[in-house]
Motif scaffolding. Structure first.
Motif, PDB file in Angstrom:
ATOM      1  N   ILE A 277       0.844  -1.197   0.000  1.00 20.01           N
ATOM      2  CA  ILE A 277       0.000   0.000   0.000  1.00 20.01           C
ATOM      3  C   ILE A 277       0.879   1.246   0.000  1.00 20.01           C
ATOM      4  O   ILE A 277       0.604   2.227  -0.700  1.00 20.01           O
ATOM      5  CB  ILE A 277      -0.941  -0.014   1.213  1.00 20.01           C
ATOM      6  CG1 ILE A 277      -1.937  -1.175   1.082  1.00 20.01           C
ATOM      7  CG2 ILE A 277      -1.713   1.297   1.343  1.00 20.01           C
ATOM      8  CD1 ILE A 277      -2.735  -1.457   2.333  1.00 20.01           C
ATOM      9  N   TYR A 278       1.970   1.202   0.768  1.00 21.86           N
ATOM     10  CA  TYR A 278       2.908   2.333   0.834  1.00 21.86           C
ATOM     11  C   TYR A 278       3.513   2.621  -0.536  1.00 21.86           C
ATOM     12  O   TYR A 278       3.732   3.783  -0.904  1.00 21.86           O
ATOM     13  CB  TYR A 278       4.006   2.015   1.852  1.00 21.86           C
ATOM     14  CG  TYR A 278       5.115   3.047   1.891  1.00 21.86           C
ATOM     15  CD1 TYR A 278       4.932   4.278   2.530  1.00 21.86           C
ATOM     16  CD2 TYR A 278       6.336   2.794   1.266  1.00 21.86           C
ATOM     17  CE1 TYR A 278       5.947   5.223   2.546  1.00 21.86           C
ATOM     18  CE2 TYR A 278       7.354   3.725   1.281  1.00 21.86           C
ATOM     19  CZ  TYR A 278       7.163   4.948   1.926  1.00 21.86           C
ATOM     20  OH  TYR A 278       8.167   5.877   1.934  1.00 21.86           O
ATOM     21  N   HIS A 279       3.797   1.568  -1.280  1.00 22.29           N
ATOM     22  CA  HIS A 279       4.389   1.733  -2.613  1.00 22.29           C
ATOM     23  C   HIS A 279       3.343   2.061  -3.681  1.00 22.29           C
ATOM     24  O   HIS A 279       3.663   2.099  -4.869  1.00 22.29           O
ATOM     25  CB  HIS A 279       5.155   0.476  -3.017  1.00 22.29           C
ATOM     26  CG  HIS A 279       6.480   0.321  -2.336  1.00 22.29           C
ATOM     27  ND1 HIS A 279       7.462   1.283  -2.381  1.00 22.29           N
ATOM     28  CD2 HIS A 279       6.975  -0.687  -1.564  1.00 22.29           C
ATOM     29  CE1 HIS A 279       8.517   0.876  -1.694  1.00 22.29           C
ATOM     30  NE2 HIS A 279       8.243  -0.310  -1.171  1.00 22.29           N
ATOM     31  N   GLY A 280       2.095   2.298  -3.265  1.00 18.65           N
ATOM     32  CA  GLY A 280       1.065   2.710  -4.216  1.00 18.65           C
ATOM     33  C   GLY A 280       0.290   1.575  -4.834  1.00 18.65           C
ATOM     34  O   GLY A 280      -0.266   1.724  -5.933  1.00 18.65           O
ATOM     35  N   GLY A 281       0.227   0.434  -4.137  1.00 19.11           N
ATOM     36  CA  GLY A 281      -0.486  -0.720  -4.693  1.00 19.11           C
ATOM     37  C   GLY A 281      -1.946  -0.442  -4.972  1.00 19.11           C
ATOM     38  O   GLY A 281      -2.466  -0.804  -6.038  1.00 19.11           O
ATOM     39  N   LEU A 282      -2.632   0.217  -4.042  1.00 21.13           N
ATOM     40  CA  LEU A 282      -4.060   0.494  -4.239  1.00 21.13           C
ATOM     41  C   LEU A 282      -4.299   1.426  -5.414  1.00 21.13           C
ATOM     42  O   LEU A 282      -5.178   1.188  -6.245  1.00 21.13           O
ATOM     43  CB  LEU A 282      -4.652   1.098  -2.965  1.00 21.13           C
ATOM     44  CG  LEU A 282      -5.247   0.138  -1.936  1.00 21.13           C
ATOM     45  CD1 LEU A 282      -5.746   0.906  -0.734  1.00 21.13           C
ATOM     46  CD2 LEU A 282      -6.386  -0.670  -2.549  1.00 21.13           C
ATOM     47  N   SER A 283      -3.542   2.494  -5.473  1.00 18.30           N
ATOM     48  CA  SER A 283      -3.771   3.463  -6.552  1.00 18.30           C
ATOM     49  C   SER A 283      -3.428   2.858  -7.913  1.00 18.30           C
ATOM     50  O   SER A 283      -4.137   3.090  -8.897  1.00 18.30           O
ATOM     51  CB  SER A 283      -2.948   4.735  -6.307  1.00 18.30           C
ATOM     52  OG  SER A 283      -1.574   4.422  -6.174  1.00 18.30           O
ATOM     53  N   THR A 284      -2.349   2.062  -7.976  1.00 17.18           N
ATOM     54  CA  THR A 284      -1.973   1.416  -9.248  1.00 17.18           C
ATOM     55  C   THR A 284      -3.058   0.461  -9.721  1.00 17.18           C
ATOM     56  O   THR A 284      -3.465   0.476 -10.889  1.00 17.18           O
ATOM     57  CB  THR A 284      -0.644   0.653  -9.077  1.00 17.18           C
ATOM     58  OG1 THR A 284       0.392   1.576  -8.744  1.00 17.18           O
ATOM     59  CG2 THR A 284      -0.271  -0.074 -10.362  1.00 17.18           C
ATOM     60  N   LEU A 285      -3.554  -0.365  -8.810  1.00 20.36           N
ATOM     61  CA  LEU A 285      -4.604  -1.320  -9.169  1.00 20.36           C
ATOM     62  C   LEU A 285      -5.905  -0.613  -9.510  1.00 20.36           C
ATOM     63  O   LEU A 285      -6.642  -1.040 -10.410  1.00 20.36           O
ATOM     64  CB  LEU A 285      -4.817  -2.302  -8.024  1.00 20.36           C
ATOM     65  CG  LEU A 285      -3.662  -3.272  -7.758  1.00 20.36           C
ATOM     66  CD1 LEU A 285      -3.825  -3.958  -6.411  1.00 20.36           C
ATOM     67  CD2 LEU A 285      -3.548  -4.300  -8.874  1.00 20.36           C
ATOM     68  N   GLY A 286      -6.197   0.479  -8.784  1.00 22.43           N
ATOM     69  CA  GLY A 286      -7.404   1.248  -9.085  1.00 22.43           C
ATOM     70  C   GLY A 286      -7.352   1.848 -10.481  1.00 22.43           C
ATOM     71  O   GLY A 286      -8.337   1.810 -11.235  1.00 22.43           O
ATOM     72  N   LEU A 287      -6.200   2.389 -10.850  1.00 23.61           N
ATOM     73  CA  LEU A 287      -6.033   2.955 -12.199  1.00 23.61           C
ATOM     74  C   LEU A 287      -6.121   1.863 -13.263  1.00 23.61           C
ATOM     75  O   LEU A 287      -6.663   2.082 -14.354  1.00 23.61           O
ATOM     76  CB  LEU A 287      -4.694   3.690 -12.298  1.00 23.61           C
ATOM     77  CG  LEU A 287      -4.584   4.993 -11.506  1.00 23.61           C
ATOM     78  CD1 LEU A 287      -3.157   5.521 -11.528  1.00 23.61           C
ATOM     79  CD2 LEU A 287      -5.548   6.048 -12.062  1.00 23.61           C
TER      80      LEU A 287
END
Length: 575
Positions: A277-287
């Protein structure tokens, strides 16, 4: 499960919390089952050009003598072409399980093949690697373990310059990894994780796809959470996996599918999802989810279902982490866009891949479970009716749809007001008439939430005292009187003891509204007034009008449903 005085339910907060806990327990069991679902498989990499050239030659089962002859020619032949042809014949023979068994039990065969793998002649080396690849594809674990002497060389060659050779080594390692724990025990100290990490910056898509396959095989091992995934998370792999999943012109479907499964296995291990999550997992998957929905709208959906499944699972499982605060921050999800994209994908799955509907609904469940903003988006975009249209698809789908609706309903009266009236009640009555115990149980929970969280007008300090009415049926009955009736009912329900003497009158019908005329002695002024009011909330009244109690009686004898049926009957009848 339910307790309290006859005729009174437990406080709304306690009831809702019990419903929520029961649902979360079921979801935890489902998450565990989903985590344990593995995609153990093997890949066979064969050169299409070679297959066409050799198409006229029928591969035959080889005996000991033939195997020994081919090995001898490959090792000591006078010409390179002759040695290469011998290995090609051996490789074709190794496509048969019988030849594989004979080969591994033949003394010195593996040692000779490993010697050819380390040859300085590239063509011989490549053919020897292809022979090992055929062996790695065997369904017999003994064959995989026989290849153990070759693993250190296969790892070493991952740092070579030939992308074709690296790809072949990666697929061979991936096949060996999944088959045998002995192979994994040997590869870990040999440094397989650093060797794989070194490959992830390759510019060759074929190498990246093979790497994703080998890594996903390694991550599925039963010992992965303790012995493998911590090393993977401590390497450069997580950041590069997320990089390869970022939407854009450089996104390759084959590569993305492999690494999405890798990410899925890492997340399911729950070793350190906060790092992802810190490395942007949620935002990457959301995009990536938004990008997939856009591809569906452009009808560029070839192979999309292969990527959708792991991406939806990754997002669903990440959302269960305590570190996630849905709806805010740079690494979080934008509610309306994600919900809209998800419904585009659900429509696509309904038409082309119904088996993926549960994956999308599971994500929607996790989005709405702890987030009012996602529930608001669901309502503001009028997506309840499209959601209800999925109920007939299957039992699994219907339960997930009802679970999402429970998530919305438990957010409170304002949300229930948007759910009711509408097509919800007929759908629920249809579910209650079914034989699916889980679907019926979820329908009962949703009805219970709707009855508990009914729209009410509360009485508080400064509320005007009721005055006797000049006429019991004023001309503005549908508006003025109905609000008055609801207010009085809310007041009566809110008291620990009813402070008024009530008696039922006759059923009256005015303006299409059926209600009970009830005489009430005002506890403040002592003045007797005639104040008609609805004796049960709108949701309950509609339920009763559609023979809801008769439907409930069908399920009274089912052990799993008795508590919920009894509770709903008490709510509906106010007993």
């Amino acid at each position: 499960m339910w307790s309290g005085r006859q005729g009174r339910l437990r406080p709304v907060g306690c009831v809702v919390e019990e419903l929520r806990c029961r649902r979360r327990e079921r979801e935890a069991a489902l998450r565990k089952a989903r985590r344990e679902q593995q995609l153990v498989s093997k890949r066979l990499l064969r050169d299409d050009v070679l297959e066409e050239v050799e198409g006229g030659c029928v591969a035959k089962i080889l005996g000991e003598a033939e195997i020994q002859q081919f090995l001898r020619l490959a090792q000591r032949g006078t010409e390179e072409k002759e040695r290469e042809r011998a290995l090609v014949s051996l490789r074709r023979g190794l496509q048969h399980p019988e030849t594989q068994q004979t080969f591994i039990w033949l003394e010195g065969s593996i040692r000779t093949l490993v010697g050819l793998l380390t040859s300085s002649q590239a063509l011989l080396q490549l053919e020897a690697a292809r022979c090992l690849h055929e062996l790695s594809h065997s369904e017999q674990s003994a064959v995989a373990e026989a290849c153990l002497p070759a693993t250190s060389y296969l790892l070493t060659y991952l740092s070579g310059h030939s992308s074709d050779f690296i790809e072949l080594c990666l697929y061979t390692l991936g096949n060996l990894i999944v088959e045998s724990e002995a192979v994994r025990r040997q590869l870990l100290p040999q440094g397989i994780v650093p060797a794989l990490a070194a490959c992830i910056q390759s510019p060759h898509l074929t190498v990246l796809e093979a790497l994703g396959y080998a890594l996903s095989q390694l991550l599925q091992a039963k010992e992965a959470p303790e012995m493998i995934i911590p090393s993977v998370l401590g390497s450069i792999l997580p950041q590069h996996i997320l990089r390869l999943l970022q939407p854009g012109p450089k996104l390759n479907l084959g590569v993305a599918v492999e690494f999405a499964w890798c990410l899925h296995y890492i997340i399911c291990s729950q070793v350190n999802n906060a790092l992802l999550i810190y490395h942007g997992g949620l935002s990457t998957l959301g995009l990536l989810l938004l990008d997939m929905a856009a591809a569906v709208q452009r009808t560029e959906d070839a192979g999309l279902e292969l990527l959708a499944c792991p991406v939806l699972r990754c997002l669903s499982n990440l959302l269960t982490e305590a570190a996630v605060e849905v709806g805010g921050g740079p690494n979080q999800l934008d509610d309306e866009r994600v919900v809209a994209a998800l419904f585009i994908l659900l429509q696509f799955f309904l038409q082309k891949q119904p088996s993926l509907l549960p994956e999308g609904l599971w994500l929607l469940n996790n989005l709405t479970a702890n987030s009012s903003s996602f529930c608001t988006s669901l309502l503001s975009m009028d997506l309840i009716e499209p959601l209800l249209q999925l109920l007939p698809v299957s039992n699994v789908v219907s339960v997930l749809v009802l679970t999402v609706l429970c998530n919305v309903a438990e957010k409170g009266p304002a949300y229930c007001q948007h759910l009711w009236p509408g097509p919800l009640l007929p759908c629920l009555m249809g579910m209650l008439a079914s034989s699916d115990t889980e679907g019926v149980g979820q329908s009962l929970e949703l009805l219970q939430l709707l009855f508990l969280y009914r729209p009410e007008v509360s009485f508080g300090p400064g509320t005007p005292v009721l005055r006797p009415l000049v006429s019991p049926w004023p001309l503005s009955f549908p508006s003025y009187l109905q609000s008055l009736l609801w207010a009085w009912q809310a007041y009566v329900d809110s008291r620990s003891e009813i402070p008024a003497s009530c008696w039922e009158g006759t059923l009256l019908n005015r303006g299409g509204l059926t209600c009970k005329a009830v005489g009430i002695k005002c506890w403040v002024t002592g003045t007797q007034v005639l104040s008609p009011f609805l004796s049960c909330p709108q949701a309950v009244e509609a339920f009763l009008q559609q023979s809801g109690l008769q439907v409930l009686e069908k399920h009274q004898e089912e052990a799993q449903l008795q508590d919920r049926v009894h509770a709903l009957q008490k709510t509906a009848l106010h007993r």
